[in-house]
Design a protein around this motif. Structure first.
Motif, PDB file in Angstrom:
ATOM      1  N   THR A  26       0.835  -1.199   0.000  1.00  7.61           N
ATOM      2  CA  THR A  26       0.000   0.000   0.000  1.00  7.61           C
ATOM      3  C   THR A  26       0.872   1.252   0.000  1.00  7.61           C
ATOM      4  N   GLY A  27       1.917   1.241   0.801  1.00  8.64           N
ATOM      5  CA  GLY A  27       2.830   2.384   0.832  1.00  8.64           C
ATOM      6  C   GLY A  27       3.476   2.619  -0.518  1.00  8.64           C
ATOM      7  N   MET A  28       3.871   1.543  -1.182  1.00  6.13           N
ATOM      8  CA  MET A  28       4.481   1.652  -2.509  1.00  6.13           C
ATOM      9  C   MET A  28       3.490   2.246  -3.503  1.00  6.13           C
ATOM     10  N   ARG A  29       2.259   1.747  -3.487  1.00 10.38           N
ATOM     11  CA  ARG A  29       1.246   2.240  -4.424  1.00 10.38           C
ATOM     12  C   ARG A  29       0.956   3.721  -4.188  1.00 10.38           C
ATOM     13  N   ASN A  30       0.940   4.148  -2.933  1.00 13.54           N
ATOM     14  CA  ASN A  30       0.702   5.559  -2.626  1.00 13.54           C
ATOM     15  C   ASN A  30       1.829   6.436  -3.165  1.00 13.54           C
ATOM     16  N   LEU A  31       3.075   5.979  -3.021  1.00 13.81           N
ATOM     17  CA  LEU A  31       4.196   6.756  -3.534  1.00 13.81           C
ATOM     18  C   LEU A  31       4.147   6.864  -5.056  1.00 13.81           C
ATOM     19  N   VAL A  32       3.779   5.773  -5.721  1.00 16.44           N
ATOM     20  CA  VAL A  32       3.644   5.792  -7.176  1.00 16.44           C
ATOM     21  C   VAL A  32       2.532   6.756  -7.582  1.00 16.44           C
ATOM     22  N   LYS A  33       1.450   6.739  -6.820  1.00 17.39           N
ATOM     23  CA  LYS A  33       0.323   7.625  -7.103  1.00 17.39           C
ATOM     24  C   LYS A  33       0.739   9.090  -6.979  1.00 17.39           C
ATOM     25  N   HIS A  34       1.564   9.408  -5.980  1.00 12.14           N
ATOM     26  CA  HIS A  34       2.029  10.792  -5.811  1.00 12.14           C
ATOM     27  C   HIS A  34       2.841  11.246  -7.014  1.00 12.14           C
ATOM     28  N   VAL A  35       3.665  10.354  -7.545  1.00 10.11           N
ATOM     29  CA  VAL A  35       4.464  10.687  -8.735  1.00 10.11           C
ATOM     30  C   VAL A  35       3.535  10.972  -9.910  1.00 10.11           C
ATOM     31  N   THR A  63      13.062  -6.329  -2.605  1.00  9.74           N
ATOM     32  CA  THR A  63      14.044  -7.033  -1.782  1.00  9.74           C
ATOM     33  C   THR A  63      13.368  -7.827  -0.672  1.00  9.74           C
ATOM     34  N   LYS A  64      12.302  -7.280  -0.108  1.00  8.98           N
ATOM     35  CA  LYS A  64      11.588  -7.958   0.970  1.00  8.98           C
ATOM     36  C   LYS A  64      10.716  -9.102   0.462  1.00  8.98           C
ATOM     37  N   GLY A  65      10.587  -9.218  -0.856  1.00 16.28           N
ATOM     38  CA  GLY A  65       9.811 -10.311  -1.421  1.00 16.28           C
ATOM     39  C   GLY A  65       8.334 -10.027  -1.538  1.00 16.28           C
ATOM     40  N   VAL A  66       7.943  -8.770  -1.363  1.00 20.43           N
ATOM     41  CA  VAL A  66       6.530  -8.423  -1.463  1.00 20.43           C
ATOM     42  C   VAL A  66       6.097  -8.429  -2.926  1.00 20.43           C
ATOM     43  N   ILE A  67       6.959  -7.905  -3.803  1.00 24.39           N
ATOM     44  CA  ILE A  67       6.705  -7.969  -5.239  1.00 24.39           C
ATOM     45  C   ILE A  67       7.914  -8.613  -5.913  1.00 24.39           C
ATOM     46  N   HIS A  68       7.733  -9.087  -7.123  1.00 28.75           N
ATOM     47  CA  HIS A  68       8.802  -9.743  -7.859  1.00 28.75           C
ATOM     48  C   HIS A  68       9.819  -8.706  -8.334  1.00 28.75           C
ATOM     49  N   LYS A  69      11.047  -9.152  -8.512  1.00 29.13           N
ATOM     50  CA  LYS A  69      12.138  -8.281  -8.949  1.00 29.13           C
ATOM     51  C   LYS A  69      11.824  -7.627 -10.299  1.00 29.13           C
ATOM     52  N   ALA A  70      11.269  -8.396 -11.210  1.00 32.81           N
ATOM     53  CA  ALA A  70      10.945  -7.867 -12.544  1.00 32.81           C
ATOM     54  C   ALA A  70       9.819  -6.844 -12.472  1.00 32.81           C
ATOM     55  N   THR A  71       8.880  -7.056 -11.575  1.00 34.48           N
ATOM     56  CA  THR A  71       7.781  -6.107 -11.388  1.00 34.48           C
ATOM     57  C   THR A  71       8.321  -4.777 -10.889  1.00 34.48           C
ATOM     58  N   ALA A  72       9.238  -4.832  -9.937  1.00 31.25           N
ATOM     59  CA  ALA A  72       9.847  -3.614  -9.403  1.00 31.25           C
ATOM     60  C   ALA A  72      10.608  -2.881 -10.500  1.00 31.25           C
ATOM     61  N   SER A  73      11.365  -3.621 -11.283  1.00 31.51           N
ATOM     62  CA  SER A  73      12.127  -3.030 -12.367  1.00 31.51           C
ATOM     63  C   SER A  73      11.207  -2.360 -13.382  1.00 31.51           C
ATOM     64  N   ARG A  74      10.113  -3.024 -13.709  1.00 33.28           N
ATOM     65  CA  ARG A  74       9.154  -2.477 -14.672  1.00 33.28           C
ATOM     66  C   ARG A  74       8.505  -1.201 -14.142  1.00 33.28           C
ATOM     67  N   LYS A  75       8.135  -1.206 -12.874  1.00 27.39           N
ATOM     68  CA  LYS A  75       7.518  -0.021 -12.279  1.00 27.39           C
ATOM     69  C   LYS A  75       8.489   1.160 -12.278  1.00 27.39           C
ATOM     70  N   ILE A  76       9.732   0.908 -11.897  1.00 27.23           N
ATOM     71  CA  ILE A  76      10.737   1.971 -11.865  1.00 27.23           C
ATOM     72  C   ILE A  76      10.973   2.507 -13.272  1.00 27.23           C
ATOM     73  N   SER A  77      11.062   1.617 -14.242  1.00 29.19           N
ATOM     74  CA  SER A  77      11.293   2.023 -15.625  1.00 29.19           C
ATOM     75  C   SER A  77      10.160   2.903 -16.139  1.00 29.19           C
ATOM     76  N   ARG A  78       8.939   2.502 -15.893  1.00 28.12           N
ATOM     77  CA  ARG A  78       7.788   3.263 -16.385  1.00 28.12           C
ATOM     78  C   ARG A  78       7.673   4.615 -15.687  1.00 28.12           C
ATOM     79  N   LEU A  79       7.974   4.645 -14.385  1.00 30.26           N
ATOM     80  CA  LEU A  79       7.952   5.931 -13.676  1.00 30.26           C
ATOM     81  C   LEU A  79       9.039   6.856 -14.215  1.00 30.26           C
ATOM     82  N   THR A  80      10.207   6.306 -14.498  1.00 27.08           N
ATOM     83  CA  THR A  80      11.311   7.105 -15.033  1.00 27.08           C
ATOM     84  C   THR A  80      10.906   7.736 -16.367  1.00 27.08           C
TER      85      THR A  80
END
Length: 87
Positions: A26-35, A63-80
């Motif tokens: 939820t915290g991650m989704r909120n931060l993405v929403k702010h961007v 890193t904590k295993g909440v989401i997959h590594k590829a999912t995190a990479s994809r989210k960061i890429s799209r936000l960038t």
């Protein structure tokens, strides 16, 4: 319903982990929403600030295993890409 002591413990552990994962996700989704909101508003500085907060949090979520590594990479890429549209 769990009948064995080990199964009861596993249920307790799962409940704790589920609560932690939900909180982190939820915290991650909120931060993405702010961007995204800052980009829609056209506020370059706010978008950049929110982006700088979101990227490490997304990486840590992976890193904590909440989401997959590829999912995190994809989210960061799209936000960038999204933040770079303001430049």
């Amino acid at each position: 319903m769990a009948n064995h002591k080990s199964a009861e413990k596993r249920n307790r552990q799962n409940a704790i982990k589920r609560a932690r994962n939900t909180h982190i996700r939820t915290g991650m989704r909120n931060l993405v929403k702010h961007v995204r909101e800052a980009v829609i508003a056209g506020d370059k500085e706010a978008a950049q600030t929110a982006f700088e907060k979101a990227v490490p949090y997304i990486a840590k979520t992976s890193t904590k295993g909440v989401i997959h590594k590829a999912t995190a990479s994809r989210k960061i890429s799209r936000l960038t890409k999204l933040v770079n549209t303001l430049n």
